[in-house]
Design a protein around this motif. Structure first.
Motif, short mmCIF file in Angstrom:
data_model
loop_
_atom_site.label_atom_id
_atom_site.label_comp_id
_atom_site.label_asym_id
_atom_site.label_seq_id
_atom_site.Cartn_x
_atom_site.Cartn_y
_atom_site.Cartn_z
N ALA A 34 0.83 -1.32 -0.10
CA ALA A 34 -0.02 0.01 0.00
C ALA A 34 0.92 1.29 -0.27
CB ALA A 34 -0.88 0.17 0.96
N ASP A 256 -13.12 1.82 13.95
CA ASP A 256 -12.32 1.53 12.49
C ASP A 256 -10.76 2.01 12.01
OD1 ASP A 256 -12.38 4.14 12.13
OD2 ASP A 256 -14.01 4.50 10.27
N ARG A 289 -3.93 -0.25 12.86
CA ARG A 289 -5.56 -0.24 13.19
C ARG A 289 -5.61 1.34 11.93
NH1 ARG A 289 -8.09 1.19 17.55
NH2 ARG A 289 -9.66 1.24 16.98
N ASN A 291 -3.45 2.52 9.70
CA ASN A 291 -2.97 1.77 8.30
C ASN A 291 -4.32 1.12 7.63
OD1 ASN A 291 -1.05 3.48 8.17
ND2 ASN A 291 0.32 1.97 8.90
N GLY A 292 -5.37 0.49 8.30
CA GLY A 292 -6.31 -0.08 7.84
C GLY A 292 -6.79 0.67 7.08
N TRP A 293 -7.46 1.52 8.18
CA TRP A 293 -8.46 2.49 7.47
C TRP A 293 -7.73 3.03 5.90
CZ3 TRP A 293 -8.91 7.65 6.84
CH2 TRP A 293 -10.02 8.06 6.77
N VAL A 295 -5.64 2.45 3.95
CA VAL A 295 -6.50 1.53 3.23
C VAL A 295 -7.20 0.88 1.91
CG1 VAL A 295 -5.71 -0.81 1.93
CG2 VAL A 295 -4.10 0.26 3.53
N SER A 296 -8.61 1.18 3.24
CA SER A 296 -10.17 0.95 2.85
C SER A 296 -10.47 2.33 2.81
CB SER A 296 -10.62 1.22 4.08
OG SER A 296 -10.79 2.35 5.01
N VAL A 355 -0.15 -3.14 7.86
CA VAL A 355 -1.33 -2.58 7.84
C VAL A 355 -2.35 -3.70 8.80
CG1 VAL A 355 -3.59 -2.54 6.23
CG2 VAL A 355 -1.22 -1.29 5.95
N GLU A 357 -5.97 -4.67 10.39
CA GLU A 357 -6.49 -5.22 9.27
C GLU A 357 -8.08 -3.97 8.96
OE1 GLU A 357 -11.69 -6.67 10.88
OE2 GLU A 357 -10.10 -6.28 12.40
N VAL A 358 -8.06 -4.48 7.56
CA VAL A 358 -8.61 -3.36 6.65
C VAL A 358 -9.97 -3.16 6.92
CG1 VAL A 358 -9.32 -2.34 4.47
CG2 VAL A 358 -7.22 -3.73 5.03
#
Length: 487
Positions: A34, A256, A289, A291-293, A295-296, A355, A357-358
């Motif tokens: 990402a 999130d 966490r 970073n997951g957002w 990526v979304s 990253v 959880e997305v």
């Protein structure tokens, strides 16, 4: 002109080598896909735009955003041809010799360190003087430890836009070079901006530059707190203050993984800075966490507009606007600028930690009255600040580094730019028509009157003919009187 430039170049060469320029290691080996994709978008934009990002308002190079992107690209390990060419273009761009904005100078110093450029020979300003970034930055500090914005003539606080963004950037940039002579004063000023709950405000009241923080509910936000935490972690200054700052960030991270900006909506700029601050403080889990957002919010390859692949949308609203009309979004200079600003700060977090959880990407709300940024979002946790686990020695200096966006440009950088904080979002879509403003009823339609007739094509034509007729009549009267008097 040639001799003047030659003299400036000679001056730069004479003072070159005064300061060592240690290389800041890149995080290429650990950069996530990402982060690489986001940095690739920034690099393609440099190639498309002649290695310079223009301001959508003035069309001139936007040095703050350019520096943000270069720092982000370096964090992701993308330091090839586009990085080198954009750095060279930034050094040649206009530099106001009558203004020293601490946030901008700090960003340029961070770019110089990462690009291996001697900061004492950065370039030549608009007055033909060589630019020594370190000396110019250090010259902005006042007796209170604040890195200020200086204009020609006596200091005018009304023209000073420096804040916690520029203060933090200056401390980080000088620390990277080992220039810590006035660090205690700078740290003291920064700590005065930390409120009792751990968050940071922008700056003290102008009338009282040494005032302690107060009324934190209205002046503290995630952007300033992330910047303050980054500076504390990078300089290993005050573990207790860093623990409080990270605790504030933990308490304000949404379920999130995202962070709200000053406008109250989850923001890629705020979340990217927070992810970097978490990582610098040793909290990789909460950084993941965040970073997951991010990526979304990232636009995948294979979309309708390939140029946007890898970019990170500034918000859920911006993401949905892009999904509805990718080509229409990309057609606007302001929207392109927003994507560059958001991605430049998002890549800092994406490059710093793995990253997590997305969450699912945002979906359009069924109720048009509900903002997209609120659709499908779980409620934010209501936890009190929890002190993070930070060693007494402080975290090590990590490979990732970045800057604000905007300081209130600089901006904030928006700063800024601000230094625009790095980032106040640009509008991404035209607002829907509303009946009134601020809840007031719309005014009834006005009936056509004589002024409307005069504004119409027939009215304009009639006005021209009437004016011509009056001119002819006036000429006839004058000439008739003249003939009569001669007779």
């Amino acid at each position: 002109m040639i001799s003047r430039r030659a003299g400036a170049l000679l001056g730069c060469l004479l003072i070159a080598g005064v300061l060592a320029t240690p290389a800041i290691p890149s995080s290429a080996a650990g950069a996530s896909p990402a982060a690489t994709s986001a940095a690739g978008f920034l690099a393609r934009e440099f190639a498309r735009l002649g290695h310079s990002y223009p301001s959508p308002i003035t069309g001139n190079p936007d040095g703050g955003v350019i520096a943000d992107a270069l720092i982000g690209m370096h964090a992701a390990g993308m330091t090839g041809g586009e990085f080198t060419a954009a750095t060279a273009a930034l050094r040649k761009s206009f530099f106001n010799g009558a203004l020293t904005a601490s946030g901008f100078v700090a960003k340029y110093l961070m770019v110089a360190t990462r690009a291996g450029v001697d900061p004492a020979s950065w370039g030549t300003d608009s007055q033909g003087k060589p630019i020594d970034l370190v000396r110019r930055l250090e010259s902005t500090m006042d007796e209170n430890g604040r890195y200020r914005d200086l204009n020609a003539g006596s200091y005018d606080p009304r023209r000073d836009a420096s804040n916690v963004f520029s203060q933090s950037l200056a401390m980080i940039a000088l620390h990277e070079l080992g220039r810590t002579g006035d660090h205690a004063k700078a740290l003291g000023y920064l700590l005065r901006q930390q409120c009792p709950g751990g968050g940071f405000r922008a700056l003290p009241p102008p009338a009282d530059p040494v005032a302690a923080c107060a009324d934190e509910k209205t002046v503290v936000d995630a952007d300033y707190t992330a910047m303050g935490a980054w500076a504390l972690a990078e300089t290993r200054s005050d573990p207790a203050a860093l623990a409080k700052a990270v605790g504030w960030l933990r308490a304000h991270q949404l379920a999130d993984g995202s962070f709200k900006n000053r406008d109250g909506a989850p923001s890629a700029n705020s979340t990217g800075l927070a992810a970097l601050a978490f990582t610098k403080a040793g909290d990789v889990a909460d950084a993941g966490r965040a970073n997951g957002w991010l990526v979304s919010m990232q636009l995948p390859a294979g979309g309708a507009v390939p140029a946007m692949a890898g970019a990170v949308a500034a918000s859920a609203d911006a993401y949905l606007t892009i999904q509805r009309d990718p080509a229409g979004y990309w057609a606007g200079a302001g929207q392109q600028d927003q994507l560059r600003r958001a991605t430049a700060q998002a890549v800092l977090g994406l490059s710093a930690a793995p990253v997590g959880e997305v969450p699912p990407p945002p979906v359009a709300p069924a109720d048009p009255a509900v903002p997209a940024s609120r659709a499908g979002k779980p409620p934010a946790p209501s936890a009190s600040p929890v002190a993070p686990a930070v060693s007494a020695a402080g975290p090590g200096v990590g490979p990732a580094a970045g800057s604000s966006g905007g300081t209130p440009e600089v901006g904030p950088p928006t700063v800024a730019p601000a230094v625009p904080p790095l980032a106040s979002p640009v509008a991404v879509a035209e607002p829907e028509p509303v009946a009134g403003i601020g809840g007031a009823a719309a005014l009834p339609p006005r009936e056509a009157d004589f002024l409307d007739f005069l504004r119409s094509p027939w009215g304009i034509a009639a006005s021209v003919l009437a004016g011509f007729a009056m001119a002819v009549a006036g000429y006839w009267l004058v000439t008739r009187k003249s003939r009569t008097s001669k007779g």
